[in-house]
Motif scaffolding. Sequence first.
Motif, PDB file in Angstrom:
ATOM      1  N   ARG A   1       0.832  -1.217   0.000  1.00  0.00           N
ATOM      2  CA  ARG A   1       0.000   0.000   0.000  1.00  0.00           C
ATOM      3  C   ARG A   1       0.862   1.261   0.000  1.00  0.00           C
ATOM      4  NH1 ARG A   1      -5.066  -1.472   4.107  1.00  0.00           N
ATOM      5  NH2 ARG A   1      -5.976  -3.097   2.770  1.00  0.00           N
ATOM      6  N   LYS A   2       2.002   1.219   0.686  1.00  0.00           N
ATOM      7  CA  LYS A   2       2.902   2.373   0.660  1.00  0.00           C
ATOM      8  C   LYS A   2       3.547   2.534  -0.717  1.00  0.00           C
ATOM      9  CE  LYS A   2       2.587   3.713   5.000  1.00  0.00           C
ATOM     10  NZ  LYS A   2       1.999   5.035   5.376  1.00  0.00           N
ATOM     11  N   PHE A   3       3.790   1.417  -1.403  1.00  0.00           N
ATOM     12  CA  PHE A   3       4.347   1.504  -2.752  1.00  0.00           C
ATOM     13  C   PHE A   3       3.379   2.213  -3.703  1.00  0.00           C
ATOM     14  CE2 PHE A   3       6.858  -2.683  -1.979  1.00  0.00           C
ATOM     15  CZ  PHE A   3       7.833  -1.964  -1.303  1.00  0.00           C
ATOM     16  N   TYR A   4       2.077   2.056  -3.482  1.00  0.00           N
ATOM     17  CA  TYR A   4       1.087   2.676  -4.368  1.00  0.00           C
ATOM     18  C   TYR A   4       1.312   4.184  -4.475  1.00  0.00           C
ATOM     19  CZ  TYR A   4      -2.311  -0.881  -5.805  1.00  0.00           C
ATOM     20  OH  TYR A   4      -2.937  -1.922  -6.439  1.00  0.00           O
ATOM     21  N   THR A   5       1.547   4.821  -3.340  1.00  0.00           N
ATOM     22  CA  THR A   5       1.741   6.275  -3.324  1.00  0.00           C
ATOM     23  C   THR A   5       3.210   6.653  -3.251  1.00  0.00           C
ATOM     24  OG1 THR A   5       1.447   6.262  -0.912  1.00  0.00           O
ATOM     25  CG2 THR A   5      -0.503   6.711  -2.252  1.00  0.00           C
ATOM     26  N   ALA A   6       4.094   5.664  -3.375  1.00  0.00           N
ATOM     27  CA  ALA A   6       5.536   5.882  -3.263  1.00  0.00           C
ATOM     28  C   ALA A   6       5.874   6.620  -1.966  1.00  0.00           C
ATOM     29  CB  ALA A   6       6.071   6.649  -4.474  1.00  0.00           C
ATOM     30  N   ASP A   7       5.167   6.260  -0.888  1.00  0.00           N
ATOM     31  CA  ASP A   7       5.416   6.857   0.423  1.00  0.00           C
ATOM     32  C   ASP A   7       6.527   6.064   1.110  1.00  0.00           C
ATOM     33  OD1 ASP A   7       5.361   8.109   2.862  1.00  0.00           O
ATOM     34  OD2 ASP A   7       3.419   7.275   3.490  1.00  0.00           O
ATOM     35  N   TYR A   8       7.734   6.243   0.607  1.00  0.00           N
ATOM     36  CA  TYR A   8       8.862   5.485   1.128  1.00  0.00           C
ATOM     37  C   TYR A   8       9.224   5.914   2.539  1.00  0.00           C
ATOM     38  CZ  TYR A   8       9.634   3.661  -3.611  1.00  0.00           C
ATOM     39  OH  TYR A   8       9.502   3.036  -4.818  1.00  0.00           O
TER      40      TYR A   8
ATOM     41  N   GLU B   1       8.629   8.850 -15.404  1.00  0.00           N
ATOM     42  CA  GLU B   1       9.881   8.222 -14.992  1.00  0.00           C
ATOM     43  C   GLU B   1      10.027   8.167 -13.478  1.00  0.00           C
ATOM     44  OE1 GLU B   1      12.591  10.684 -17.255  1.00  0.00           O
ATOM     45  OE2 GLU B   1      12.791   9.115 -18.777  1.00  0.00           O
ATOM     46  N   GLY B   2       8.924   7.975 -12.804  1.00  0.00           N
ATOM     47  CA  GLY B   2       8.943   7.934 -11.348  1.00  0.00           C
ATOM     48  C   GLY B   2       8.307   6.682 -10.805  1.00  0.00           C
ATOM     49  N   ARG B   3       7.807   6.785  -9.583  1.00  0.00           N
ATOM     50  CA  ARG B   3       7.331   5.637  -8.832  1.00  0.00           C
ATOM     51  C   ARG B   3       5.863   5.820  -8.455  1.00  0.00           C
ATOM     52  NH1 ARG B   3      12.407   7.204  -5.086  1.00  0.00           N
ATOM     53  NH2 ARG B   3      14.065   5.929  -6.021  1.00  0.00           N
ATOM     54  N   GLY B   4       5.206   4.694  -8.227  1.00  0.00           N
ATOM     55  CA  GLY B   4       3.847   4.728  -7.708  1.00  0.00           C
ATOM     56  C   GLY B   4       2.816   4.229  -8.704  1.00  0.00           C
ATOM     57  N   HIS B   5       1.612   4.039  -8.180  1.00  0.00           N
ATOM     58  CA  HIS B   5       0.491   3.519  -8.955  1.00  0.00           C
ATOM     59  C   HIS B   5      -0.424   4.695  -9.281  1.00  0.00           C
ATOM     60  CE1 HIS B   5      -2.085   0.384 -10.466  1.00  0.00           C
ATOM     61  NE2 HIS B   5      -3.068   0.662  -9.639  1.00  0.00           N
TER      62      HIS B   5
END
Length: 453
Positions: A282-289, A415-419
Motif C-alpha cells: 500500500r505504501k508503494f502505491y503512493t511511493a510513500d517510502y 519516470e517515477g514511482r507509484g500507482h
Amino acid sequence: MTAGALQWAPCDAPGNPGAECATLTVPVDWADPDGPTLGLAVARRQATGPGTRVGSMVFGPGGPGDSGVERVVAGISRFSPEVRRRFDIVSFDPRGVGRSNPVTCSGDLLAQRPSPQLASQADFDATVAYNKRLRADCRARTGPVFDHLDTLQTVRDLDALRAAIGEAELTFHGSSYGTLLGAEYAETYPHRVRAMVLESVMDHSVATTREFLRSEAIAAQDSFDEFAKWCAGDSTCVLHDRDVRTVWHGLLIRARQGELEDPAKPGTRLSSADLVNKIAFRKFYTADYAGLAKAIAGMASSGPLPASPTSVSPLPPSTPVFCTDWRLPVHDHRQYASLVDTMNRTAPDLPFLLAIQMTAACLGAPTANPQGPLAARGAPPILVSNALHDPATGYPWAVSVARQLGRSGALLTYEGRGHGSVTRGPCMEDAVDGYLTDLAMPPRGTRCPAVAS
C-alpha cells in the motif's frame, strides 16, 4: 438509453457538497436485454468553467471493487484543475460493487478463507471446495447479477451510461482495473470513442498463470528495490544507517511465527501476507517510502507477542469480478507450489503477494471473459500512461498494451514511482490535459521526469 434516463439529485454527502447522484437501469444480462434489471449508482460533478465546457468525461474506477461514486463525491482531486474546469466528471459503481447490487457473502464464511500457503494436495482440494461453497453462498445472497459480473457486461453498462449522459462519443479515463474496462470498450465500440486515457495499465493479453504471476512479482519487487535504494541514498530515511532488507526479513520471520503485532490493531498479530500486502504494498502505491520506513522501524522496535498462529484476512467480496475476467488455471498442488516458487524467486522480499492469493481464490471458478490480445481497430488515438516503477501494473504491461493498440496507442511514460501518474508534475498534466481537451496527442515516446512524492 437517452439523456432523460438519468434523474440527477444532490448526493447525500454532508461535508462534500456539489456532487449529484442518479441511478441508471441496465439489464442484469446484456444477452437478455428484456430480462431482469439492476440499478447502477452514478455520480457527477459539473464542470467548474461552464463557458469552456467540452463535455462529460467518465472515470472508470479500479480495484476491482472501487466505488466511482465515492471518488466523485469525495471531490475528484485525482484530476487536474483544467480537466475539472472543462469536463463534467462522471463515474459509477460497477455492477457488483458499492451501491450497484454489491456482491454479498457470509461474513463468517469469508473469515474462513484457507491460507494461500497450501502445503499438500489435501490443502489444494480443500481450497477448491471452499471456493465452490463460497461462490454458492455469494450467488444466493447477491442474486442473478452474480453470474454476470465480467468486464464485457460492464462495457455494455458503460455504453449505456455514455448514451444516458447525452454524449455521442465517449471521453474516458480509466485507472488500474478501469483500464481493462476502457480497453475492452475501445475494442467493442471503437467508433464511439472520442478520447481515452488508460492510466496504470492492465494487460489482458497475458495468457498463462505463470506469466501473470511472474509479471506481478517483477513489478512489486522493483518497487521494493526502489525503496531500498532510496533509503540507502537519502539521509532522511529513518533506516538510513541500517540494512533495510535485513530489518524487513526480520519482520517477515516474526510475522510467520505469529509474533508481530499489527500496528493498526494493538494486541493482534500481523500475518506475513498482510505485512507484505497491507503495509509495504500500500505504501508503494503512493511511493510513500518515508512512511514505509517509519512503519518498518516502528515494528522492528516493538516487542514480540507470544508466538501463535495468525489468521488470514478475507479477500474483498468483489473477488468474483476478477475471477470472471482472468482464466488462471492451476491443476494441482504440485503446479501451485511451482508457481509460488516462481513468485518467491522473482520477488524474494515479498512472499505471498496478493496476486497468488487471488489465483488461489479463483481456483475452480468459471471465466466469462478470459484473456486475449487487444484489437481496437478503427479507434482514435488512445493515451496509455504508466509510471516506470509501478508496483501493481508494471511498466511492461503498458508497453504491451500500447503495442497492441498499434496506430491508436501512444505511450506516455512517467519516470517515477507509484500507482497512478497523470497528475505527477506539469509535464504529465500538460500532456494529459492537452489530449483530453483538444485531442492533441503528445509526441510518441514522450517521457516525463519524476517529481518528489
